[in-house]
Design a protein around this motif. Structure first.
Motif, PDB file in Angstrom:
ATOM      1  N   ASN A  20     -73.664  72.269  28.517  1.00 54.95           N
ATOM      2  CA  ASN A  20     -73.803  71.625  30.208  1.00 54.95           C
ATOM      3  C   ASN A  20     -74.348  70.206  30.206  1.00 54.95           C
ATOM      4  O   ASN A  20     -74.532  69.575  30.985  1.00 54.95           O
ATOM      5  N   PHE A  21     -73.578  68.854  29.087  1.00 51.20           N
ATOM      6  CA  PHE A  21     -74.846  68.173  28.535  1.00 51.20           C
ATOM      7  C   PHE A  21     -73.510  66.900  28.605  1.00 51.20           C
ATOM      8  O   PHE A  21     -72.728  67.090  26.936  1.00 51.20           O
ATOM      9  N   LYS A  22     -72.524  66.223  29.205  1.00 49.38           N
ATOM     10  CA  LYS A  22     -71.633  65.987  29.384  1.00 49.38           C
ATOM     11  C   LYS A  22     -72.019  64.594  29.317  1.00 49.38           C
ATOM     12  O   LYS A  22     -72.172  63.795  29.966  1.00 49.38           O
ATOM     13  N   VAL A  23     -70.791  63.955  28.489  1.00 50.83           N
ATOM     14  CA  VAL A  23     -71.228  62.860  27.548  1.00 50.83           C
ATOM     15  C   VAL A  23     -69.713  61.939  27.368  1.00 50.83           C
ATOM     16  O   VAL A  23     -68.726  62.679  27.432  1.00 50.83           O
ATOM     17  N   GLY A  24     -69.594  60.774  28.123  1.00 52.81           N
ATOM     18  CA  GLY A  24     -68.907  59.815  28.432  1.00 52.81           C
ATOM     19  C   GLY A  24     -69.108  58.507  27.490  1.00 52.81           C
ATOM     20  O   GLY A  24     -69.766  58.201  27.517  1.00 52.81           O
ATOM     21  N   ALA A  25     -67.993  58.114  26.859  1.00 53.26           N
ATOM     22  CA  ALA A  25     -68.255  56.765  26.107  1.00 53.26           C
ATOM     23  C   ALA A  25     -66.788  56.143  26.153  1.00 53.26           C
ATOM     24  O   ALA A  25     -66.024  56.206  26.488  1.00 53.26           O
ATOM     25  N   ALA A  26     -67.003  54.507  26.328  1.00 52.63           N
ATOM     26  CA  ALA A  26     -66.313  53.828  26.568  1.00 52.63           C
ATOM     27  C   ALA A  26     -66.117  52.138  25.346  1.00 52.63           C
ATOM     28  O   ALA A  26     -67.293  52.256  24.866  1.00 52.63           O
ATOM     29  N   LEU A  27     -65.175  51.875  24.627  1.00 50.02           N
ATOM     30  CA  LEU A  27     -65.830  50.549  23.810  1.00 50.02           C
ATOM     31  C   LEU A  27     -64.363  49.843  24.130  1.00 50.02           C
ATOM     32  O   LEU A  27     -63.424  50.036  24.249  1.00 50.02           O
ATOM     33  N   ARG A  28     -64.527  48.644  24.549  1.00 46.66           N
ATOM     34  CA  ARG A  28     -63.846  47.730  24.195  1.00 46.66           C
ATOM     35  C   ARG A  28     -63.601  47.041  22.670  1.00 46.66           C
ATOM     36  O   ARG A  28     -64.339  46.478  22.679  1.00 46.66           O
ATOM     37  N   THR A  29     -62.751  46.773  22.717  1.00 47.43           N
ATOM     38  CA  THR A  29     -62.493  46.076  21.607  1.00 47.43           C
ATOM     39  C   THR A  29     -62.192  44.467  20.764  1.00 47.43           C
ATOM     40  O   THR A  29     -61.439  43.831  22.438  1.00 47.43           O
ATOM     41  N   ALA A  30     -61.995  44.096  20.322  1.00 50.46           N
ATOM     42  CA  ALA A  30     -62.088  42.897  19.888  1.00 50.46           C
ATOM     43  C   ALA A  30     -60.732  41.876  20.345  1.00 50.46           C
ATOM     44  O   ALA A  30     -60.833  41.182  21.517  1.00 50.46           O
ATOM     45  N   GLY A  31     -60.006  42.602  20.971  1.00 45.08           N
ATOM     46  CA  GLY A  31     -58.569  42.496  21.227  1.00 45.08           C
ATOM     47  C   GLY A  31     -58.106  42.533  22.892  1.00 45.08           C
ATOM     48  O   GLY A  31     -57.436  42.423  23.509  1.00 45.08           O
ATOM     49  N   GLY A  32     -59.325  42.712  23.446  1.00 42.99           N
ATOM     50  CA  GLY A  32     -59.682  43.807  24.844  1.00 42.99           C
ATOM     51  C   GLY A  32     -59.620  45.134  25.731  1.00 42.99           C
ATOM     52  O   GLY A  32     -59.497  44.904  26.628  1.00 42.99           O
ATOM     53  N   GLU A  33     -58.986  45.539  24.273  1.00 41.21           N
ATOM     54  CA  GLU A  33     -58.483  46.602  25.097  1.00 41.21           C
ATOM     55  C   GLU A  33     -60.315  47.613  25.288  1.00 41.21           C
ATOM     56  O   GLU A  33     -60.766  47.352  24.686  1.00 41.21           O
ATOM     57  N   VAL A  34     -59.740  49.406  26.100  1.00 40.12           N
ATOM     58  CA  VAL A  34     -60.463  50.060  26.386  1.00 40.12           C
ATOM     59  C   VAL A  34     -60.210  51.365  25.883  1.00 40.12           C
ATOM     60  O   VAL A  34     -59.305  51.475  26.544  1.00 40.12           O
TER      61      VAL A  34
END
Ligand code: THU
Length: 135
Positions: A20-34
């Protein structure tokens, strides 16, 4: 979109019926995409995967391999740091200077870097054994 916000939106889709421990992750790339990822648990507990691993997989599938910024979010009393395995995974695609924002759904944030999270990371340079240099 701000990276923490992207991780927060992604987190809604986490599959964490066991912890029940929800985790979200986001990465921004060198090219600017997420690219985003969530933890995906499994009834055979060790088979679950972390949000960071999901985001890395999405990024690679998107044709990118260089991370410029990272955000991770969970509903926790304090910002949750990536586990040891995810620190190594991030270090594969991000230099030590890359900013990592650890956030809580309650609005708390803590900024750190990949290098602070994993000093002395195992890297490709360690794969070369002394006998490989022709000696
Ligand atoms: N988890 C992540 O997805 N990322 C982290 O940085 C810490 C832990 C997940 C794994 C498991 O599904 C749940 O959180 C509880 O450990």
């Amino acid at each position: 979109m701000e990276l923490v916000e992207a991780a927060r939106e992604a987190r809604e889709r986490a599959y964490a019926p066991y912890s029940n421990f929800k985790v979200g992750a986001a990465l921004r790339t060198a090219g600017g995409e997420v690219f985003c990822g969530v933890n995906v648990e499994n009834v055979a507990y060790p088979e679950g995967t972390c949000a960071e691993a999901g985001a890395i997989a999405a990024m690679v599938m998107g044709g990118e391999t260089r991370v410029a910024e990272v955000a991770v979010i969970a509903d926790s009393p304090a910002p949750v740091p990536p586990c040891g395995g995810c620190r190594q995974k991030l270090a594969e695609f991000a230099g030590p200077e890359v900013k990592v924002t650890l956030a809580t759904t309650r609005g708390e944030t803590l900024e750190t870097t990949v290098g602070e999270l994993l000093p002395g990371a195992f890297g490709t340079g360690h794969l070369v054994s002394p006998s490989d240099d022709g000696a």
